[in-house]
Design a protein around this motif. Structure first.
Motif, PDB file in Angstrom:
ATOM      1  N   LYS A 217      -6.531   9.042  48.692  1.00 51.80           N
ATOM      2  CA  LYS A 217      -6.743   7.703  49.235  1.00 51.80           C
ATOM      3  C   LYS A 217      -8.200   7.472  49.641  1.00 51.80           C
ATOM      4  O   LYS A 217      -8.799   8.264  50.359  1.00 51.80           O
ATOM      5  CB  LYS A 217      -5.839   7.496  50.451  1.00 51.80           C
ATOM      6  N   GLY A 218      -8.775   6.367  49.138  1.00 57.15           N
ATOM      7  CA  GLY A 218     -10.120   5.971  49.505  1.00 57.15           C
ATOM      8  C   GLY A 218     -11.220   6.517  48.623  1.00 57.15           C
ATOM      9  O   GLY A 218     -12.393   6.190  48.819  1.00 57.15           O
ATOM     10  N   VAL A 219     -10.862   7.326  47.622  1.00 57.09           N
ATOM     11  CA  VAL A 219     -11.858   7.935  46.737  1.00 57.09           C
ATOM     12  C   VAL A 219     -12.118   7.011  45.543  1.00 57.09           C
ATOM     13  O   VAL A 219     -11.226   6.301  45.081  1.00 57.09           O
ATOM     14  CB  VAL A 219     -11.364   9.320  46.263  1.00 57.09           C
ATOM     15  N   GLN A 220     -13.364   7.023  45.028  1.00 57.20           N
ATOM     16  CA  GLN A 220     -13.677   6.232  43.838  1.00 57.20           C
ATOM     17  C   GLN A 220     -12.943   6.788  42.617  1.00 57.20           C
ATOM     18  O   GLN A 220     -12.668   7.984  42.522  1.00 57.20           O
ATOM     19  CB  GLN A 220     -15.188   6.236  43.555  1.00 57.20           C
ATOM     20  N   LEU A 221     -12.679   5.909  41.673  1.00 59.95           N
ATOM     21  CA  LEU A 221     -11.940   6.304  40.472  1.00 59.95           C
ATOM     22  C   LEU A 221     -12.661   7.405  39.697  1.00 59.95           C
ATOM     23  O   LEU A 221     -12.029   8.346  39.209  1.00 59.95           O
ATOM     24  CB  LEU A 221     -11.729   5.087  39.568  1.00 59.95           C
ATOM     25  N   THR A 222     -13.986   7.302  39.568  1.00 62.76           N
ATOM     26  CA  THR A 222     -14.704   8.320  38.797  1.00 62.76           C
ATOM     27  C   THR A 222     -14.678   9.675  39.500  1.00 62.76           C
ATOM     28  O   THR A 222     -14.580  10.717  38.845  1.00 62.76           O
ATOM     29  CB  THR A 222     -16.168   7.910  38.561  1.00 62.76           C
TER      30      THR A 222
END
Length: 347
Positions: A217-222
């Motif tokens: 949760k909250g992490v960028q997709l890349t």
């Protein structure tokens, strides 16, 4: 253009510029099943007319591709059967392609025909043949029309018309696909214990069951993509070792490599910040005021839930090129010309 060509089906298609196609897509959108409304628009963002024209310019000026920092494969001729695999209506592609080919070979006069009416007519015909709701066929039909317009009859007719999804994907109903895009992983008691560390599923190809990776949760997709160590045989052709399923280069919105279309879970993504908004326009992908548009840079999009994305086959830094050609970002024309006759609109 000769009078014979003007009266042909190809001549009919050639009279439509990018704005005309977008107008048709928007007019048809209420008639398209909800599973394909966004998917159809994403396809048109991935395969705009300006890309075809740019590649034609590059044949005379090979340095152009280097100037635009172009990477990947954007010749629609090489993706006639596969470019729309993420569209639910793709499963009707063999029948749609055949119907369009037959229509293109017709000797009827097309001077006074309407693009929307033509799409609806072919859609109704195919829906009857495959016994499907016509709303599931409209999106793939207008995509087929645009594909024919870009690649020409010879390439279109000789394409095999194959499907590019698994049997698992073909068995899924449109209601199931649409519902799965909106839901989150439950997590159960373990999910409750994880709290802020809760993870979610990012699906990067709906055509294959295992085309997913996990995201905290909250992490960028890349960032989540790069942490995925699975060997995905259907990963994007631009991926380098260590990228994961989403092609990644700079991770700072400087290159445009990681652009994606959002098929589902858009409300689970962070809103576009000013930097991302400027850069997606600079790359030539989309210019919009929407807080959560259909096109995103994966390196800037943070997720707080399940998300379904689709990954294009190319990337570029084309904003200045489009400005020089007087083509608005996203492919809409900003001047009247032989191919672009309508005023620009935002979508």
């Amino acid at each position: 253009m000769s009078s014979a060509n003007k009266s042909s089906f190809m001549g009919f298609l050639d009279r439509h510029g990018q704005d005309d196609w977008w107008s048709a897509v928007n007019n048809l959108a209420p008639l398209i099943h909800e599973v394909d409304q966004d998917a159809t628009k994403i396809w048109f963002y991935f395969w705009p007319l300006w890309v075809r024209n740019m590649l034609q310019d590059a044949e005379a000026n090979p340095q152009l591709l280097e100037e635009l920092e172009f990477k990947g494969v954007a010749r629609l001729e090489q993706h006639i059967d596969s470019s729309h695999a993420f569209v639910y209506g793709h499963r009707y592609w063999p029948q749609v392609k055949m119907a369009i080919s037959e229509r293109a070979s017709s000797q009827a006069a097309f001077e006074s025909l309407d693009l929307v009416d033509e799409v609806r007519a072919i859609s109704s015909q195919v829906a009857g043949e495959v016994k499907a709701d016509v709303s599931l066929v409209i999106g793939i039909t207008i995509i087929g029309f645009m594909t024919l317009h870009q690649v020409g009859r010879a390439a279109f007719d000789t394409a095999e018309g194959n499907l590019h999804i698994s049997d698992w994907a073909r068995r899924r109903s449109p209601q199931k696909v649409h519902a799965d895009r909106a839901k989150n992983d439950e997590g159960g008691f373990l999910g409750y214990l994880k709290g802020l560390k809760r993870d979610y599923t990012i699906r990067f190809d709906e055509g294959f069951k295992r085309a997913t990776f996990k995201l905290i949760k909250g992490v960028q997709l890349t960032q989540a993509s790069m942490l995925d160590q699975a060997d995905h045989p259907y990963a994007n052709n631009r991926c380098e070792p260590g990228d994961g399923p989403i092609p990644t280069e700079c991770r700072s919105a400087a290159c445009g490599t990681c652009w994606v279309g959002i098929l589902g879970g858009n409300d689970h993504l962070s809103e576009v910040n000013p930097l991302e908004r400027r850069r997606i326009a600079r790359f030539g992908y989309i210019e919009t005021d929407e807080p959560r548009p259909l096109i995103r840079l994966a390196c800037k999009a943070q997720a707080t839930g399940n998300v379904t994305v689709v990954i294009p086959t190319w990337n570029a830094v084309a904003g200045k090129y489009l400005e020089g050609k007087r083509i608005a970002i996203g492919g809409h024309s900003s001047s009247e010309s032989e191919e672009n006759v309508a005023k620009p609109r935002r979508h």
